[in-house]
Design an enzyme around this catalytic site. Sequence first.
Site, mmCIF file in Angstrom:
data_model
loop_
_atom_site.group_PDB
_atom_site.id
_atom_site.type_symbol
_atom_site.label_atom_id
_atom_site.label_comp_id
_atom_site.label_asym_id
_atom_site.label_seq_id
_atom_site.Cartn_x
_atom_site.Cartn_y
_atom_site.Cartn_z
ATOM 1 N N LYS A 8 0.797 -1.233 0.000
ATOM 2 C CA LYS A 8 0.000 0.000 0.000
ATOM 3 C C LYS A 8 0.831 1.287 0.000
ATOM 4 C CE LYS A 8 -4.058 -2.042 1.936
ATOM 5 N NZ LYS A 8 -5.094 -2.050 2.932
ATOM 6 N N GLY A 21 -1.840 -0.499 15.654
ATOM 7 C CA GLY A 21 -1.332 -0.617 14.289
ATOM 8 C C GLY A 21 -0.941 0.719 13.719
HETATM 9 P P1 NDP Z 1 0.623 -3.413 7.023
HETATM 10 O O1 NDP Z 1 1.548 -4.528 6.711
HETATM 11 O O2 NDP Z 1 0.823 -2.099 6.368
HETATM 12 O O3 NDP Z 1 0.640 -3.159 8.615
HETATM 13 C C1 NDP Z 1 0.523 -4.217 9.518
HETATM 14 C C2 NDP Z 1 0.375 -3.678 10.939
HETATM 15 O O4 NDP Z 1 0.183 -4.789 11.818
HETATM 16 C C3 NDP Z 1 1.602 -2.934 11.452
HETATM 17 O O5 NDP Z 1 1.199 -1.916 12.346
HETATM 18 C C4 NDP Z 1 2.364 -4.028 12.212
HETATM 19 O O6 NDP Z 1 3.194 -3.538 13.230
HETATM 20 C C5 NDP Z 1 1.202 -4.778 12.820
HETATM 21 N N1 NDP Z 1 1.522 -6.152 13.169
HETATM 22 C C6 NDP Z 1 1.594 -7.237 12.330
HETATM 23 N N2 NDP Z 1 1.893 -8.346 13.023
HETATM 24 C C7 NDP Z 1 2.023 -7.971 14.326
HETATM 25 C C8 NDP Z 1 2.308 -8.650 15.543
HETATM 26 N N3 NDP Z 1 2.552 -9.968 15.549
HETATM 27 N N4 NDP Z 1 2.341 -7.950 16.704
HETATM 28 C C9 NDP Z 1 2.092 -6.621 16.719
HETATM 29 N N5 NDP Z 1 1.808 -5.915 15.600
HETATM 30 C C10 NDP Z 1 1.793 -6.563 14.432
HETATM 31 O O7 NDP Z 1 -0.840 -3.976 6.757
HETATM 32 P P2 NDP Z 1 -2.175 -3.161 6.443
HETATM 33 O O8 NDP Z 1 -2.213 -1.980 7.334
HETATM 34 O O9 NDP Z 1 -2.294 -2.978 5.007
HETATM 35 O O10 NDP Z 1 -3.314 -4.220 6.862
HETATM 36 C C11 NDP Z 1 -3.564 -4.519 8.231
HETATM 37 C C12 NDP Z 1 -4.766 -5.441 8.328
HETATM 38 O O11 NDP Z 1 -5.946 -4.776 7.881
HETATM 39 C C13 NDP Z 1 -4.687 -6.713 7.461
HETATM 40 O O12 NDP Z 1 -5.065 -7.817 8.231
HETATM 41 C C14 NDP Z 1 -5.692 -6.496 6.356
HETATM 42 O O13 NDP Z 1 -6.252 -7.695 5.930
HETATM 43 C C15 NDP Z 1 -6.716 -5.645 7.085
HETATM 44 N N6 NDP Z 1 -7.512 -4.838 6.170
HETATM 45 C C16 NDP Z 1 -8.869 -4.991 6.157
HETATM 46 C C17 NDP Z 1 -9.619 -4.239 5.320
HETATM 47 C C18 NDP Z 1 -11.096 -4.397 5.312
HETATM 48 O O14 NDP Z 1 -11.713 -3.918 4.349
HETATM 49 N N7 NDP Z 1 -11.689 -4.978 6.303
HETATM 50 C C19 NDP Z 1 -9.029 -3.261 4.400
HETATM 51 C C20 NDP Z 1 -7.627 -3.151 4.549
HETATM 52 C C21 NDP Z 1 -6.893 -3.929 5.379
HETATM 53 P P3 NDP Z 1 4.728 -3.088 12.941
HETATM 54 O O15 NDP Z 1 4.664 -1.691 12.380
HETATM 55 O O16 NDP Z 1 5.357 -3.148 14.274
HETATM 56 O O17 NDP Z 1 5.284 -4.100 11.961
#
Ligand code: NDP
Length: 283
Positions: free
Chosen positions: A72, A131
């Site tokens: 993204k 997040g």
């Molecule tokens: P990104 O990869 O950009 O961000 C992921 C986020 O999750 C970061 O803040 C990351 O933290 C955190 N994270 C991941 N794993 C862990 C963990 N084990 N412990 C703590 N924090 C964690 O992803 P997106 O923002 O694009 O997407 C996030 C979620 O939103 C996805 O599951 C996606 O499917 C969902 N989504 C749903 C939508 C809907 O329409 N319902 C639309 C868009 C997204 P760090 O910065 O520390 O790595």
Amino acid sequence: MTELNFLSKLVGSFSEGAAGNPTVAMVEAAFHHHKLEWRYINCEVPPEKLGDAVKGAKAMGWAGFNCSIPHKVTVIQHLDGLGESAAIIGAVNCAVSRNGKLIGENTDGKGFLKSLQEVADPKGKSVVMFGAGGAARAIGVEVALAGAKTITVVNRGKARGEEVAKLLNDKTSAKATYAPWVPGYAVPAGTDIVINATSIGLEDEKAKLDINLDSLKRGMVVADVIVNPPRPALIRDAEARGCTVITGRGMLVNQGVTGVKYWTGKDVDPEVMKKKLVEIFGM
Ligand code: NDP
């Protein structure tokens, strides 16, 4: 004689973990229902191939595409320009071809807000958001623009979390702070809305946010972005504590409707998309 046309208009999605993304089924259900000669192609694209994928979409005359994890933010360098909200958010989930140029838009935050507003108005409210990735940036900006008073950004990675808090402070009137994600993080008393905008829980019914569940109080609104599974652990735990819950389905449907409008110019029926998701996930 009717002129035959075997050429469909194309859109699609670039992501990793594409097999778990139900958007294709939802969007194609709407195409079918509205008799639109369009196809949505769900593609597995690793980061190092994203540039080639965008070039390919352009070469094949795609009308646009969604992008999801992990593209993204990085997709921006491959596009020709950004729409207004995508420029503020700094992330794109929907590229749209306009006059031969691919313009990045962001429909995630708007989709989330619409779904939140069905149960609560964020105006004047205190929000805790877990997040700081693409979805969190989009949600944070839209919730802040809708009048949230404070937003606490809780994220595992400090730099990303601080960056989102700064973005909200710079671009909106909400007061944002970054809070480190300490083990067993307790949601502060007085919080109105709690949002999981991380990918924790994605395709894992058992995965839990490392939070003190007893800090979730009756009357709080707890929203999760996760669509698959349809009722992730946070939703089940929050519901058991008397919170009002919002699943990721509404956000997905609302951003899908907006994406199809951008690409085809047509308003499609959200109920058709919802029905498809219920058919797939059983709720
Ligand atoms: P990104 O990869 O950009 O961000 C992921 C986020 O999750 C970061 O803040 C990351 O933290 C955190 N994270 C991941 N794993 C862990 C963990 N084990 N412990 C703590 N924090 C964690 O992803 P997106 O923002 O694009 O997407 C996030 C979620 O939103 C996805 O599951 C996606 O499917 C969902 N989504 C749903 C939508 C809907 O329409 N319902 C639309 C868009 C997204 P760090 O910065 O520390 O790595």
